[in-house]
Motif scaffolding. Structure first.
Motif, PDB file in Angstrom:
ATOM      1  N   ALA A  30     -35.564  52.228  71.365  1.00  0.00           N
ATOM      2  CA  ALA A  30     -34.120  51.923  71.367  1.00  0.00           C
ATOM      3  C   ALA A  30     -33.854  50.613  72.105  1.00  0.00           C
ATOM      4  O   ALA A  30     -33.000  49.820  71.697  1.00  0.00           O
ATOM      5  CB  ALA A  30     -33.346  53.067  72.013  1.00  0.00           C
ATOM      6  N   LEU A  31     -34.605  50.385  73.177  1.00  0.00           N
ATOM      7  CA  LEU A  31     -34.442  49.128  73.914  1.00  0.00           C
ATOM      8  C   LEU A  31     -34.947  47.938  73.103  1.00  0.00           C
ATOM      9  O   LEU A  31     -34.486  46.818  73.305  1.00  0.00           O
ATOM     10  CB  LEU A  31     -35.205  49.198  75.240  1.00  0.00           C
ATOM     11  N   ALA A  33     -34.296  47.336  70.153  1.00  0.00           N
ATOM     12  CA  ALA A  33     -33.349  47.119  69.047  1.00  0.00           C
ATOM     13  C   ALA A  33     -33.690  47.935  67.816  1.00  0.00           C
ATOM     14  O   ALA A  33     -33.507  47.475  66.695  1.00  0.00           O
ATOM     15  CB  ALA A  33     -33.270  45.633  68.693  1.00  0.00           C
ATOM     16  N   TYR A  75     -26.051  54.357  76.289  1.00  0.00           N
ATOM     17  CA  TYR A  75     -26.512  53.229  75.463  1.00  0.00           C
ATOM     18  C   TYR A  75     -26.395  51.909  76.220  1.00  0.00           C
ATOM     19  O   TYR A  75     -27.293  51.063  76.169  1.00  0.00           O
ATOM     20  CB  TYR A  75     -25.686  53.181  74.183  1.00  0.00           C
ATOM     21  N   GLN A  76     -25.279  51.771  76.931  1.00  0.00           N
ATOM     22  CA  GLN A  76     -25.052  50.512  77.652  1.00  0.00           C
ATOM     23  C   GLN A  76     -25.994  50.360  78.845  1.00  0.00           C
ATOM     24  O   GLN A  76     -26.262  49.253  79.280  1.00  0.00           O
ATOM     25  CB  GLN A  76     -23.598  50.443  78.125  1.00  0.00           C
ATOM     26  N   HIS A  79     -31.334  50.458  79.841  1.00  0.00           N
ATOM     27  CA  HIS A  79     -32.377  49.707  80.546  1.00  0.00           C
ATOM     28  C   HIS A  79     -32.570  50.203  81.976  1.00  0.00           C
ATOM     29  O   HIS A  79     -33.567  49.890  82.614  1.00  0.00           O
ATOM     30  CB  HIS A  79     -32.032  48.219  80.562  1.00  0.00           C
TER      31      HIS A  79
ATOM     32  N   GLU B  86     -24.589  43.073  70.050  1.00  0.00           N
ATOM     33  CA  GLU B  86     -25.131  43.929  71.098  1.00  0.00           C
ATOM     34  C   GLU B  86     -25.544  45.276  70.544  1.00  0.00           C
ATOM     35  O   GLU B  86     -26.347  45.978  71.136  1.00  0.00           O
ATOM     36  CB  GLU B  86     -24.098  44.126  72.192  1.00  0.00           C
ATOM     37  N   ARG B  89     -29.131  45.415  69.675  1.00  0.00           N
ATOM     38  CA  ARG B  89     -30.054  45.497  70.811  1.00  0.00           C
ATOM     39  C   ARG B  89     -29.270  45.900  72.047  1.00  0.00           C
ATOM     40  O   ARG B  89     -28.393  45.158  72.482  1.00  0.00           O
ATOM     41  CB  ARG B  89     -30.705  44.133  71.037  1.00  0.00           C
ATOM     42  N   PRO B  90     -29.543  47.076  72.616  1.00  0.00           N
ATOM     43  CA  PRO B  90     -28.874  47.425  73.851  1.00  0.00           C
ATOM     44  C   PRO B  90     -29.273  46.448  74.938  1.00  0.00           C
ATOM     45  O   PRO B  90     -30.255  45.720  74.800  1.00  0.00           O
ATOM     46  CB  PRO B  90     -29.388  48.832  74.159  1.00  0.00           C
ATOM     47  N   ARG B  91     -28.472  46.447  75.979  1.00  0.00           N
ATOM     48  CA  ARG B  91     -28.724  45.496  77.046  1.00  0.00           C
ATOM     49  C   ARG B  91     -30.176  45.590  77.484  1.00  0.00           C
ATOM     50  O   ARG B  91     -30.665  46.654  77.831  1.00  0.00           O
ATOM     51  CB  ARG B  91     -27.809  45.829  78.228  1.00  0.00           C
ATOM     52  N   SER B  92     -30.869  44.485  77.381  1.00  0.00           N
ATOM     53  CA  SER B  92     -32.308  44.539  77.620  1.00  0.00           C
ATOM     54  C   SER B  92     -32.576  44.732  79.100  1.00  0.00           C
ATOM     55  O   SER B  92     -31.716  44.501  79.947  1.00  0.00           O
ATOM     56  CB  SER B  92     -32.962  43.263  77.129  1.00  0.00           C
ATOM     57  N   ARG B  93     -33.801  45.138  79.330  1.00  0.00           N
ATOM     58  CA  ARG B  93     -34.206  45.364  80.715  1.00  0.00           C
ATOM     59  C   ARG B  93     -34.110  44.051  81.479  1.00  0.00           C
ATOM     60  O   ARG B  93     -34.627  43.036  81.040  1.00  0.00           O
ATOM     61  CB  ARG B  93     -35.635  45.878  80.728  1.00  0.00           C
ATOM     62  N   PRO B  94     -33.417  44.062  82.596  1.00  0.00           N
ATOM     63  CA  PRO B  94     -33.291  42.800  83.331  1.00  0.00           C
ATOM     64  C   PRO B  94     -34.637  42.346  83.859  1.00  0.00           C
ATOM     65  O   PRO B  94     -35.547  43.154  84.060  1.00  0.00           O
ATOM     66  CB  PRO B  94     -32.357  43.180  84.483  1.00  0.00           C
TER      67      PRO B  94
END
Lengths: 194, 213
Positions: A30-31, A33, A75-76, A79, B86, B89-94
């Motif tokens: 999911a991360l 995309a 979802y937001q 990460h 967005e 792709r969810p907010r990617s890992r920082p």
């Protein structure tokens, strides 16, 4: 749009059996995309989250809205999820906070009405009422505090451990044990439905 | 049927844990052996187990059916709340915070090394170069009249912040020409030393230069 999303990257979705074995893979997909990966997460956990929230709200529409908010927040912030821990526990944590914010903004726990007003009891309503009388959870909701009910639900309905319950509820393990003990004592006091 | 054994029915009489021994200590180990012989304890634990089973059973039995289209509604809510870019792709890992730490440490180490090199090799005036402050009067250049040892702090300060006098008297074009001349002379000397015969090298020592200096 959903159909379009479903048709994208179908070949990259891991098989359900494999995904069940490794939920972290699903989160990573999911991360990366993969829209179907998050759909799979929703498919797996939405029912439990909805059920949990329905116990809080006793209202179908509120529970549905809060479930949507829970998954949107998940979802937001996907990460931030620690893949070493069960995803459902993280979702419970988000759902609980979302529900508490909802109650803070709307009504108190005690004031939440039941979903089924029955001014003229129909046979269906009578059957429902008798079911509710036998339902331990309906009884528990009447006699327990919100926190006791919440902890009891996580321990027995969701069958989480003391530590997992404590983490979700933001309490210590000892506090959870005390709350569960008190809740059980109250339910066993003879006020239980016969 | 014994009501205590019926999982669908809770005990009609209030069940309490009367035994102080078990209430005080854990129910594990010797206490579990005690519970085997103590009727009160047995009754309590049996009722507790029945309650747990009944709670689990009722949670499943009375679970409300999820509304139709719950999953679709969730995905639509996500799409409505997130822009399409967005959504893909969810907010990617920082970026890992360790990367920031390493970058900071690298910069600090580089700064310390530059400082150390600067202190070990202070900039010295080149005797071949004309003194740019020669034409400045004594009033304008008090350091010329009192040549004292610069302290470490002053040297450090001058390394990073050149004094206004230096800036005013700097001749960048001349400095560049001197640098080019120096490099050329060094290259010719190097070639002569390596490729010319020794006799020629001793016979024409001045040939290696450019006729200057």
């Amino acid at each position: 749009m959903i159909a379009a999303l479903s048709s994208v990257q179908t070949e990259e979705i891991p098989a359900p059996e494999q995904a069940a074995a490794d939920e972290a893979t699903l989160v990573r997909a999911a991360l990366d995309a993969n829209p179907r990966a998050f759909e799979e997460i929703v498919r797996r956990h939405s029912r439990r989250i909805y059920n949990f929230l329905h116990q809080f709200t006793r209202h179908h529409h509120d529970a549905e809205d809060l479930t949507q908010q829970t998954f949107l927040k998940a979802y937001q912030n996907l990460h931030r999820f620690d893949c070493e821990r069960p995803l459902i526990n993280w979702l419970f944590t988000i759902a609980r906070r979302t529900a508490l914010n909802h109650f803070r903004a709307a009504k108190k726990w005690e004031e939440v009405p039941d979903d089924t007003p029955s001014e003229s009891p129909s046979p269906a309503n009578q059957s429902e009422t008798s079911d509710a009388a036998e339902n331990l959870w309906a009884h528990a909701r009447r006699i327990l505090s919100q926190r006791e009910f919440e902890v009891l639900w996580l321990r027995f309905a969701e069958e989480l451990s003391i530590e997992e319950t404590a983490r979700i509820a933001g309490l210590t393990a000892t506090h959870v044990k005390v709350l569960v003990y008190r809740a059980r004592q109250q339910l066993m006091k003879g006020a239980m439905p016969s | 049927m014994n009501p205590n054994l019926n999982p669908n029915r809770s005990p009609s009489a209030p069940v309490r844990l009367y035994c102080r021994l078990v209430r005080t200590f854990s129910a594990a180990g010797p206490m579990s052996r005690h519970a085997e012989t103590c009727a009160d304890c047995r009754r309590y634990f049996q009722a507790s187990a029945q309650l747990g089973a009944a709670l689990r059973r009722d949670a499943v039995r009375f679970a409300p059916p999820p509304p139709a289209g719950l999953e679709r509604g969730i995905m639509q809510a996500i799409q409505a709340a997130m822009p399409s870019s967005e959504m893909a792709r969810p907010r990617s890992r920082p970026a890992s915070t360790h990367a920031g730490w390493w970058a900071g440490i690298s910069v600090a180490v580089a700064a310390v090394m530059a400082l150390a090199v600067g202190l070990m090799h202070p900039p010295t005036s080149n005797p071949a170069q004309p003194n740019p402050s020669a034409g400045i009067s004594v009033a304008e250049n008090p350091a010329a009249t009192t040549p004292t040892e610069e302290s470490t702090v002053e040297r450090l300060w001058n390394t990073f912040v050149p004094p206004a006098q230096k800036i005013a008297t700097a001749e960048p074009l001349q400095d560049e020409l001197d640098a080019v001349y120096s490099d050329t002379r060094f290259a010719i000397d190097f070639l002569a030393l390596n490729f010319l015969p020794a006799e020629a090298l001793h016979a024409q020592p001045a040939a290696s230069g450019l006729g200057r200096g």
